[in-house]
Scaffold this motif. Structure first.
Motif, PDB file in Angstrom:
ATOM      1  N   GLY A 296      -0.223  -0.670  -5.484  1.00  0.00           N
ATOM      2  CA  GLY A 296      -1.158  -1.034  -4.439  1.00  0.00           C
ATOM      3  C   GLY A 296      -1.124  -2.505  -4.074  1.00  0.00           C
ATOM      4  O   GLY A 296      -0.230  -3.263  -4.477  1.00  0.00           O
TER       5      GLY A 296
ATOM      6  N   ARG B  18      -5.645   0.562  -4.125  1.00  0.00           N
ATOM      7  CA  ARG B  18      -4.582   1.567  -4.172  1.00  0.00           C
ATOM      8  C   ARG B  18      -4.967   2.786  -3.352  1.00  0.00           C
ATOM      9  O   ARG B  18      -6.132   3.187  -3.345  1.00  0.00           O
TER      10      ARG B  18
ATOM     11  N   LEU C 123       0.811  -1.210   0.000  1.00  0.00           N
ATOM     12  CA  LEU C 123       0.000   0.000   0.000  1.00  0.00           C
ATOM     13  C   LEU C 123       0.847   1.264   0.000  1.00  0.00           C
ATOM     14  O   LEU C 123       0.314   2.368  -0.162  1.00  0.00           O
TER      15      LEU C 123
END
Length: 375
Positions: A318, A357, A313
């Motif tokens: 992501g 994301r 993250l």
């Protein structure tokens, strides 16, 4: 595998720094330059001359290594490790110790092909506040020396959110950086680390940082400006021209195995984490006794999942939801349905192509988001 070499020496300790570093002592430098090749040889044999895709000299200030120390240490790496033909070899430098073009050319001769220059600011007042041993003029001169030496892959480090700094002054720093056309920029928000001079100043109430709203504008508008100028944001603090992302740092974020050598260096190999002694002489005694790398701790499944989520993250790619499901047997979105719905409504996260994301605003409050997610 990634290879990290820690150089613990600095000209002086910066006021914000909590890394393993100490003022340069030539007696300790002699110990370091004698023992590090032994540690390199030890792991080259132990790991059966492993293939290395990236090498990173960090610190501290690697550019304080004298030419005689480079001659002992750098050839040992190519002698005991199998470097990938397209290895990315990064060397960190401070501007005050990166002015000698011949020294910089010698790095290229040893195989170094990427240089990371710790500029931090083009404001002399900010540099003095941080305790940096250079000024803006020296930073410019160092960049020119690095280019003259032949480096075609250069990264510049900056810190934002400094006392007295505003969005306009931060953007001016970035504009000056962009005019130099480096291949990569790392832009870190000032962090007050425990047991540093800045922490003491903050506790006494003397340290006045920019308001949160101003810091938020610095981060978001600074990132937008860099992307307009062709620097793609691929991680919370990292921006690069196409093809110049730091492969070494990407390896960390992807959970690749890495070997750390030198005082205070950390390794994670096959799920086992080990940290070297932080003191130069304690580390040297361990290496000489042939006991380096012993006493590692196996990461639990929960720790590995937590690190995967946190590191993923941090990146523009992501969290890949299918990998999370494979690791845990759980559906990350369902486990966090209420929170993720709220985050999407506030444009802090996006769901697309099987990834979760963080947006730029999400990056800004990433620590708060990570604290609330279940994983």
């Amino acid at each position: 595998m990634l290879l990290y070499i820690h150089v613990p020496f600095c000209r002086s300790k910066c006021r914000y720094c909590a890394f393993v570093s100490r003022p340069l002592d030539m007696a300790e430098m002699e110990v370091y330059a004698t023992v590090l090749p032994l540690e390199i040889r030890h792991f080259g044999k132990k790991l059966n001359r492993p293939k290395v895709e990236t090498v990173y000299f960090g610190g501290g200030t690697p550019s304080l290594l004298p030419a005689w120390a480079l001659g002992r240490i750098l050839p040992a790496i190519t002698r005991h490790f199998d470097l990938h033909p397209a290895v990315e070899w990064t060397f960190e430098a401070n501007p005050d110790s990166a002015l000698d073009v011949e020294y910089l050319r010698s790095l290229i001769g040893y195989g170094v092909n990427r240089l990371s220059l710790g500029v931090q600011s083009f404001s002399d007042a900010s540099l003095a506040f941080l305790g940096r041993p250079h000024n803006a003029k020296t930073a410019m001169a160092a960049f020119n020396a690095v280019r003259s030496a032949g480096f075609a892959n250069v990264s510049l480090d900056f810190i934002w959110g400094l006392p007295g700094q505003r969005e306009a002054t931060w953007l001016e720093d970035l504009k000056m950086a962009v005019r130099l056309r480096p291949e990569h920029l790392s832009c870190y928000g000032l962090t007050i680390e425990p047991d540093t001079p800045l922490a003491a100043q903050a506790e006494s109430g003397e340290l006045l940082l920019p308001p949160e709203g101003e810091q938020g504008r610095m981060y978001v508008h600074g990132a937008e400006y860099l992307e307009e100028q062709g620097y793609l944001q691929y991680e919370i603090s990292s921006f690069a021209r196409m093809g110049f992302q730091s492969r070494h740092n990407c390896g960390y974020w992807e959970g690749r195995d890495y070997l750390g050598l030198g005082p205070g260096a950390v390794s994670t190999l096959s799920g086992v984490r080990h940290e070297n002694p932080r003191d130069v002489r304690d580390w040297a005694a361990l290496v000489k006794a042939g006991r380096c790398g012993l006493g590692g701790v196996a990461l639990s499944r929960e720790e590995r999942v937590r690190e995967y989520v946190m590191l993923s993250l941090r990146t523009a790619k992501g969290l890949r939801l299918s990998i999370y499901r494979r690791l845990t047997g759980l559906n990350f979105i369902k486990e966090n349905e209420e929170l993720i719905t709220a985050l999407r409504q506030n444009e802090l996260v996006r769901l697309s192509a099987g990834h979760l994301r963080l947006t730029k605003n999400g990056f800004l409050v990433s620590n708060l988001i990570l604290e609330r997610l279940r994983y």
